[in-house]
Motif scaffolding. Structure first.
Motif, PDB file in Angstrom:
ATOM      1  N   ARG A  32      43.273  18.672  21.734  1.00 16.80           N
ATOM      2  CA  ARG A  32      42.008  18.070  22.076  1.00 16.80           C
ATOM      3  C   ARG A  32      41.636  17.858  23.599  1.00 16.80           C
ATOM      4  NH1 ARG A  32      42.483  12.134  20.181  1.00 16.80           N
ATOM      5  NH2 ARG A  32      44.809  12.424  21.170  1.00 16.80           N
ATOM      6  N   GLU A  33      42.419  17.781  24.318  1.00 15.37           N
ATOM      7  CA  GLU A  33      42.211  17.575  25.974  1.00 15.37           C
ATOM      8  C   GLU A  33      41.862  18.969  26.374  1.00 15.37           C
ATOM      9  OE1 GLU A  33      41.159  14.634  26.645  1.00 15.37           O
ATOM     10  OE2 GLU A  33      42.292  13.391  25.155  1.00 15.37           O
ATOM     11  N   ALA A  34      42.374  19.914  25.629  1.00 11.38           N
ATOM     12  CA  ALA A  34      41.998  21.403  26.237  1.00 11.38           C
ATOM     13  C   ALA A  34      40.533  21.668  25.888  1.00 11.38           C
ATOM     14  CB  ALA A  34      42.972  22.449  25.480  1.00 11.38           C
ATOM     15  N   MET A  35      39.932  20.988  24.957  1.00 10.28           N
ATOM     16  CA  MET A  35      38.503  21.476  24.732  1.00 10.28           C
ATOM     17  C   MET A  35      37.693  21.364  26.096  1.00 10.28           C
ATOM     18  SD  MET A  35      37.710  22.110  21.630  1.00 10.28           S
ATOM     19  CE  MET A  35      36.319  21.379  20.867  1.00 10.28           C
ATOM     20  N   THR A  36      37.961  20.501  26.980  1.00  6.54           N
ATOM     21  CA  THR A  36      37.173  20.477  28.245  1.00  6.54           C
ATOM     22  C   THR A  36      37.508  21.491  29.442  1.00  6.54           C
ATOM     23  OG1 THR A  36      38.874  19.162  29.309  1.00  6.54           O
ATOM     24  CG2 THR A  36      37.270  17.808  28.050  1.00  6.54           C
ATOM     25  N   ARG A  37      38.472  22.349  28.794  1.00  2.00           N
ATOM     26  CA  ARG A  37      38.554  23.481  29.655  1.00  2.00           C
ATOM     27  C   ARG A  37      37.492  24.619  29.357  1.00  2.00           C
ATOM     28  NH1 ARG A  37      44.538  24.196  31.168  1.00  2.00           N
ATOM     29  NH2 ARG A  37      45.364  22.434  30.523  1.00  2.00           N
ATOM     30  N   GLY A  97      36.692  10.260  24.721  1.00  2.00           N
ATOM     31  CA  GLY A  97      35.696   9.719  25.541  1.00  2.00           C
ATOM     32  C   GLY A  97      34.337  10.580  25.254  1.00  2.00           C
ATOM     33  N   VAL A  98      34.499  11.541  24.252  1.00  2.20           N
ATOM     34  CA  VAL A  98      33.383  12.266  23.744  1.00  2.20           C
ATOM     35  C   VAL A  98      32.435  11.624  22.798  1.00  2.20           C
ATOM     36  CG1 VAL A  98      32.530  14.337  22.739  1.00  2.20           C
ATOM     37  CG2 VAL A  98      34.031  14.569  24.476  1.00  2.20           C
ATOM     38  N   ARG A  99      31.132  11.440  23.200  1.00  5.93           N
ATOM     39  CA  ARG A  99      30.293  10.671  22.110  1.00  5.93           C
ATOM     40  C   ARG A  99      29.143  11.243  22.003  1.00  5.93           C
ATOM     41  NH1 ARG A  99      32.533   7.769  20.592  1.00  5.93           N
ATOM     42  NH2 ARG A  99      34.162   6.023  20.961  1.00  5.93           N
ATOM     43  N   CYS A 100      28.508  11.074  21.000  1.00 10.14           N
ATOM     44  CA  CYS A 100      27.299  11.707  20.284  1.00 10.14           C
ATOM     45  C   CYS A 100      26.161  10.721  21.462  1.00 10.14           C
ATOM     46  CB  CYS A 100      26.845  11.122  18.986  1.00 10.14           C
ATOM     47  SG  CYS A 100      25.373  11.672  18.618  1.00 10.14           S
ATOM     48  N   PRO A 101      25.215  11.654  22.206  1.00  6.81           N
ATOM     49  CA  PRO A 101      24.373  10.963  22.971  1.00  6.81           C
ATOM     50  C   PRO A 101      23.495  10.010  22.235  1.00  6.81           C
ATOM     51  CG  PRO A 101      23.610  13.211  22.451  1.00  6.81           C
ATOM     52  CD  PRO A 101      24.879  12.987  22.046  1.00  6.81           C
ATOM     53  N   GLU A 102      22.939   9.059  22.928  1.00  3.16           N
ATOM     54  CA  GLU A 102      22.149   7.952  22.563  1.00  3.16           C
ATOM     55  C   GLU A 102      20.810   8.746  21.934  1.00  3.16           C
ATOM     56  OE1 GLU A 102      21.949   4.547  22.015  1.00  3.16           O
ATOM     57  OE2 GLU A 102      23.855   4.661  22.438  1.00  3.16           O
ATOM     58  N   LEU A 149      30.208  19.526  24.225  1.00  4.85           N
ATOM     59  CA  LEU A 149      30.778  18.630  23.400  1.00  4.85           C
ATOM     60  C   LEU A 149      30.102  17.457  22.836  1.00  4.85           C
ATOM     61  CD1 LEU A 149      34.146  18.481  25.608  1.00  4.85           C
ATOM     62  CD2 LEU A 149      33.820  19.505  23.326  1.00  4.85           C
ATOM     63  N   ALA A 150      29.092  17.055  23.568  1.00  3.21           N
ATOM     64  CA  ALA A 150      28.315  15.877  22.880  1.00  3.21           C
ATOM     65  C   ALA A 150      27.360  16.484  21.833  1.00  3.21           C
ATOM     66  CB  ALA A 150      27.235  15.428  23.895  1.00  3.21           C
ATOM     67  N   THR A 151      27.220  17.916  21.885  1.00  4.69           N
ATOM     68  CA  THR A 151      26.200  18.277  20.837  1.00  4.69           C
ATOM     69  C   THR A 151      27.053  18.658  19.736  1.00  4.69           C
ATOM     70  OG1 THR A 151      25.215  19.565  22.686  1.00  4.69           O
ATOM     71  CG2 THR A 151      24.711  20.558  20.376  1.00  4.69           C
ATOM     72  N   MET A 152      28.350  19.058  19.789  1.00  2.00           N
ATOM     73  CA  MET A 152      29.183  19.005  18.639  1.00  2.00           C
ATOM     74  C   MET A 152      29.559  17.581  17.831  1.00  2.00           C
ATOM     75  SD  MET A 152      32.719  21.032  19.343  1.00  2.00           S
ATOM     76  CE  MET A 152      32.611  22.756  20.184  1.00  2.00           C
ATOM     77  N   ALA A 153      29.379  16.409  19.007  1.00  2.00           N
ATOM     78  CA  ALA A 153      29.460  15.201  18.428  1.00  2.00           C
ATOM     79  C   ALA A 153      28.176  14.811  17.477  1.00  2.00           C
ATOM     80  CB  ALA A 153      29.834  14.394  19.491  1.00  2.00           C
ATOM     81  N   ARG A 154      27.347  15.197  17.856  1.00  2.00           N
ATOM     82  CA  ARG A 154      26.028  14.913  17.015  1.00  2.00           C
ATOM     83  C   ARG A 154      26.422  15.418  15.445  1.00  2.00           C
ATOM     84  NH1 ARG A 154      20.126  15.606  20.299  1.00  2.00           N
ATOM     85  NH2 ARG A 154      21.197  15.878  22.316  1.00  2.00           N
ATOM     86  N   VAL A 155      27.088  16.632  15.261  1.00  5.40           N
ATOM     87  CA  VAL A 155      27.279  16.985  13.869  1.00  5.40           C
ATOM     88  C   VAL A 155      28.245  15.828  13.232  1.00  5.40           C
ATOM     89  CG1 VAL A 155      28.341  18.783  12.342  1.00  5.40           C
ATOM     90  CG2 VAL A 155      26.821  19.312  14.551  1.00  5.40           C
ATOM     91  N   ARG A 156      29.235  15.448  13.924  1.00  5.16           N
ATOM     92  CA  ARG A 156      30.084  14.428  13.573  1.00  5.16           C
ATOM     93  C   ARG A 156      29.234  13.503  12.991  1.00  5.16           C
ATOM     94  NH1 ARG A 156      35.752  13.482  13.843  1.00  5.16           N
ATOM     95  NH2 ARG A 156      35.990  11.900  12.265  1.00  5.16           N
ATOM     96  N   GLU A 157      28.512  13.023  13.888  1.00  6.14           N
ATOM     97  CA  GLU A 157      27.713  11.824  13.705  1.00  6.14           C
ATOM     98  C   GLU A 157      26.804  11.868  12.162  1.00  6.14           C
ATOM     99  OE1 GLU A 157      28.007   9.397  15.907  1.00  6.14           O
ATOM    100  OE2 GLU A 157      26.521   7.955  14.899  1.00  6.14           O
ATOM    101  N   VAL A 158      26.393  12.922  12.152  1.00  5.21           N
ATOM    102  CA  VAL A 158      25.436  13.246  10.801  1.00  5.21           C
ATOM    103  C   VAL A 158      26.451  12.916   9.611  1.00  5.21           C
ATOM    104  CG1 VAL A 158      24.477  14.786   9.461  1.00  5.21           C
ATOM    105  CG2 VAL A 158      23.933  14.582  11.889  1.00  5.21           C
ATOM    106  N   PHE A 159      27.633  13.500   9.740  1.00  4.44           N
ATOM    107  CA  PHE A 159      28.511  13.548   8.476  1.00  4.44           C
ATOM    108  C   PHE A 159      29.452  12.361   8.473  1.00  4.44           C
ATOM    109  CE2 PHE A 159      27.585  17.978   8.727  1.00  4.44           C
ATOM    110  CZ  PHE A 159      27.404  18.612   7.458  1.00  4.44           C
ATOM    111  N   ASP A 160      29.906  11.853   9.532  1.00  6.51           N
ATOM    112  CA  ASP A 160      30.997  10.831   9.327  1.00  6.51           C
ATOM    113  C   ASP A 160      30.799   9.835  10.715  1.00  6.51           C
ATOM    114  OD1 ASP A 160      33.291   9.245   8.769  1.00  6.51           O
ATOM    115  OD2 ASP A 160      34.626  10.896   9.908  1.00  6.51           O
TER     116      ASP A 160
END
Ligand SMILES: Cc1cc2nc3c(=O)[nH]c(=O)nc-3n(C[C@H](O)[C@H](O)[C@H](O)COP(=O)(O)OP(=O)(O)OC[C@H]3O[C@@H](n4cnc5c(N)ncnc54)[C@H](O)[C@@H]3O)c2cc1C
Lengths: 459, 405
Positions: A415-420, A452-457, A427-438
């Motif tokens: 997980r932490e390697a994703m920031t590399r 610490g990665v969050r879907c943006p407000e 990552l926040a864009t990916m988190a939008r998808v997570r937010e839609v589904f779950d």
């Protein structure tokens, strides 16, 4: 509460809660996590939907599990929860020979599908080295690759439609031919964080008319990897192009006698499947490139059994490594193919710096490296050295324009390697998808996303 | 800013700031590439138009890695020319490649006749950069052929028709060009269509493309027999093409098709004309529907759809993709006015028969009143939520997508 409701819904034999039964589900093929609260073995999609609703009512996360052969902690409970094991959902539900598709349950073992359809002249092309045990569900969740994915493409290219239970226990179906967003394409490779796959329609491929397998031996890894780059650069894409270095070849020969030359520094196992008319020209072209890069020997398998023997060595390489080292860690990175020689040199250097033995067995044609770092788990110094070396290899791949996972996925471990490779915005864009589904993060939590990665407000 | 401007950004930063201001002011934007697509719902009159064609560079071409990165506004022809210099290609198989842009082709989710052999355009995408509605620039994937690092966001963008963001860059796999290609044309006598289709699907040598055609004489060469004609494309090594030619002839003979003409010159251009025909309109008096399904049933499906056209007193022409199962039916009326009057009735009848039928080409403004996307899938609510999370202000191509997303 949880236990009682699950038993009422599915029957006692489908629910495990005894600590000794639960402990194996804390592991995958590499990592260990926490003990789950319960393990459930559904038999139908409806069972899965019920499990999800019960778990949600009890505020327990859900972790889908195939065969547990994952190498990045994808199927381990990160903070307890209900493990949904697909061991009892392993059937081929339907074969559509006209459209060359199979409708299968997620617990079906990869190789069993190819076996079930071979009498119709068909096979299922994605072939992870774990195909004798790993499941179609796990393969879909990790977008698994394999030796033959060089020309056939990875799992995502072979999934036509999915049946999914969502985070609230509702069932939905996606199809790549549906109008609208390609939800199928996003679900594949989402590691059980967007939904639980309860059945899949997968594409079957016609068995090739002709198959040839060749083995080229080289003095060292450098010349073998230069040969791989040159083959691809010549516009030749064989069906499979695999490399094994001296450490692996020695281990494999000790275990299986596959017929690999043990004095070689590296061997290339090359397969081409297709039309008979092309084979001789292709063989000549590849052999020529191998010679130009200093191949010590070139061997063509003369029969199906010789082909199988050469492949048995490759597919058993992990097992053979287990016999020469108490433990080993499989790193998985991908680099542009022209960068292979540089990447392998860096891998060798990193291992040497940390006094570790490294064996390389990997999908060279795709630039997908699998350095196996050997160690003894009981020695904390070696454990630290493996982690350090693994990290350096990740960074090497990124520096060479590559990525932090070619086919095993991110799971818990990377997980932490994703920031590399990805920015905060990526990552926040990916988190939008997570937010839609779950939105409640109850499906396989603590996976894929770095802390610490969050879907943006949303405004 | 006043409404209905044409904005042609020359940098990603500029494009991002256009989106950010439109997002802030909640002003709708129509996103446009080469403007070749006639299958989406047309933009409303309030929208400004954002055009990507000034972002048309090849950013990185690594022929030794079989990889290329290009900006979204490059035309398929220009990209193809760059690749061809090093003997490579990407099988987009999209119409009007001189104008169609890379970004538009991906966004439209176009899938052509060679996909059973090479894969869909989406399978060639290794990575993308997109500018989201709020101006955020986000990258996904990378420049390597295998990559399982988080969600494959590019899959979501391909086929999203610019409703989630504006693609500005794509990293793509390339393929070595076939040594040789050859086309065949065969008029089909009575009672041969079904047999010929079955033979082609079962034949040991698979054509790179196989299309059954009825009509389209203006666009595609060859004359129809009583059951139409076949256009076949064979690609591969010299020796394979020779062998496949023999096999194709034998198979067609067994299907009762006496004549199969070989076409060796300008095969690529001829194939491109077939692709163009898939989405070609006849003035403002035609509409083309597309349905995907079981390849074994393309003949019967096409016949039913042609019947619908006939019942509505329109001229029907059809193309069936033998290897992939798509059926295209173009319905043409005598003049624009009567087309406008009859199109809604035709559209209802077509969807009664084929609920999932999609409109791929229609020039008449009446398109706005037709069921362009066919019956939406059962996941429409989920899709609406995706849209709401990527474009909460609803500024990108509003109401033009599936289910009026
Ligand atoms: C010796 C060895 C060789 C390997 N070789 C390869 C290789 O060549 N290529 C390759 O890609 N991988 C390889 N792997 C890794 C592993 O086998 C693959 O990732 C495989 O796809 C995992 O399948 P599984 O059934 O074991 O899944 P699991 O390990 O049980 O789960 C993997 C992930 O899938 C999720 N999941 C499982 N089932 C479902 C479902 N029904 N719905 C939603 N999510 C689900 C889990 O939550 C988890 O995140 C290898 C592993 C080993 C041990």
């Amino acid at each position: 509460m949880l236990h009682q409701q699950l038993v009422e819904a599915l029957g006692a034999e489908a629910v495990k809660t005894a600590p000794e039964d639960l402990s194996v589900y804390a592991f995958d093929a590499y990592s260990s996590g926490t003990l789950p609260s319960a393990v459930v073995l559904p038999e139908t999609t409806r069972d899965v939907a019920r499990i999800v609703r019960i778990a949600r009512a009890c505020e327990e996360p859900l972790i889908a599990r195939g065969a547990g052969t994952g190498l990045c902690g994808g199927a381990i409970p990160a903070r307890g929860g209900v493990v949904v094991s697909f061991a009892r959902m392993h059937r081929v539900l339907d074969l559509d020979l006209s459209r060359r598709r199979a409708h299968v349950q997620p617990g079906l073992v990869n190789l069993d599908l190819s076996k079930a359809v071979s009498m119709h002249g068909l096979f299922y092309a994605p072939d992870p080295a774990s195909q004798k045990t790993s499941t179609i569900g796990g393969n879909i969740a990790t977008n698994a690759g394999g030796p033959h994915c060089l020309s056939y493409g990875t799992t995502v290219n072979h999934v036509c439609a999915l049946e999914v239970v969502d985070a609230s226990g509702e069932v939905f179906r996606t199809d790549v031919d549906d109008a609208g967003y390609d939800l199928t394409g996003v679900l594949v490779g989402s590691e059980g964080t967007l939904g639980i796959v309860t059945s899949a329609w997968v594409r079957l491929t016609r068995l090739p008319e002709s198959v040839r397998v060749w083995l080229a031996a080289f003095g060292d890894i450098d010349s073998a990897s230069a040969a791989v780059s040159a083959i691809i650069a010549a516009g030749i894409v064989p069906t499979a192009l695999e490399m094994m270095d001296r450490v692996i070849v020695t281990a494999v020969e000790a275990a299986f006698c596959a017929g690999y030359p043990t004095d070689a520094g590296a061997v290339l196992l090359i397969e081409h499947a297709g039309y008979e008319d092309d084979m001789n020209t292709l063989e000549a072209a590849v052999a020529q490139i191998a010679r130009e890069h200093g191949a010590l020997s070139w061997r063509a398998a003369r029969s199906a059994s010789e082909r199988d023997a050469l492949w048995a060595g490759r597919k058993g390489a992990a097992g053979a490594t287990g016999r020469i080292s108490p433990n080993y860690y499989t790193q998985d990175v991908c680099v542009p193919r022209s960068a292979l020689p540089a990447a392998l040199r860096a891998v060798g250097d990193a291992a040497a710096r940390h006094h570790l033995t490294v064996g390389n067995v990997f999908h060279a044609g795709d630039g997908n490296l699998h350095p196996l770092l050997m160690y003894d788990r009981r020695d904390p110094k070696q454990v630290a050295a493996v982690i350090e070396t693994g990290n350096e290899i990740l960074q090497t791949a990124v520096d060479l324009g590559g990525t932090v996972s070619g086919e095993h996925g991110i799971g818990y471990e990377k997980r932490e390697a994703m920031t590399r490779v990805y920015s905060t915005d990526d990552l926040a864009t990916m988190a939008r998808v997570r937010e839609v589904f779950d939105p409640a993060r109850m499906l396989n939590p603590e996976k894929i996303f770095p802390s610490g990665v969050r879907c943006p407000e949303l405004r | 800013m006043s409404g209905r401007q044409r904005i042609v950004p020359t940098s990603v930063e500029e494009l991002a700031s256009v989106l950010a201001t439109h997002h802030r002011d909640r002003r709708p934007l129509a996103v446009e590439g080469g403007n070749t697509l006639r299958g989406m719902l047309p933009p409303d009159h309030e929208s400004d138009t954002l055009v990507t064609t000034a972002l048309a560079g090849v950013l990185a071409f690594a022929p030794d890695d079989l990889a290329v990165a290009a900006q979204a506004g490059i035309s398929l022809r220009a990209l193809g020319a760059t690749l061809a210099q090093r003997g490579q290609f990407i099988p987009f198989d999209a119409p009007q490649r001189a104008d169609a842009t890379l970004g538009g082709t991906l966004a439209a989710g176009w899938n052509g006749p060679r996909r059973h052999r090479y894969g869909r355009p989406r399978d060639f995408v290794m990575g993308t950069t997109i500018v989201l509605a709020d101006g955020t620039v986000a990258a996904a994937g990378g420049m390597v052929p295998k990559n399982v690092s988080g969600y494959d966001m590019s899959k979501l963008y391909v086929g999203s028709c610019g409703t989630l963001g504006v693609l500005v860059r794509a990293n793509l796999k390339t393929l070595p060009l076939a040594q040789r290609s050859r086309a065949f044309i065969a008029p089909l006598p009575e009672y041969t269509r079904e047999r010929a289709i079955a033979r082609l699907r079962e034949s040991p040598v698979e054509p790179a493309a196989a299309l059954w055609i009825e009509g389209f004489h203006k666009e595609i060469e060859g004359t129809d027999g009583p059951e139409g004609r076949l256009f076949l494309l064979i690609e591969g090594s010299d020796s394979f093409v020779e062998r496949a030619s023999r096999d194709v002839r034998t198979e067609m003979g067994k299907a009762g098709v006496p004549e199969t003409y070989v076409v060796d010159g300008a095969v690529t251009e001829r194939f491109e004309r077939v692709i163009d025909a898939l989405a070609a309109t006849i003035g403002e008096r035609s509409v083309t529907y597309r349905v995907s399904g079981d390849p074994a049933a393309i003949g019967t499906r096409a016949s039913r759809m042609l019947d619908v056209a006939a019942r509505c007193e329109m001229r029907g022409e059809a193309i069936g993709d033998v290897m992939n199962g798509d059926v295209y039916v173009r319905c043409t009326d005598a003049d624009t006015r009567s087309f406008a009057a009859k199109a809604p009735m035709l559209d209802d009848a077509m969807h009664d028969d084929e609920p999932a039928a999609r409109i791929v080409a229609c020039d008449h403004p009446v398109r706005a009143k037709l069921n362009v996307w066919g019956q939406p899938p059962g996941t429409l609510d989920l899709m609406r939520r995706v849209k709401a999370h990527f474009d909460p202000a609803g500024i990108l191509n509003p109401h033009r997508y599936v289910g009026a997303i």
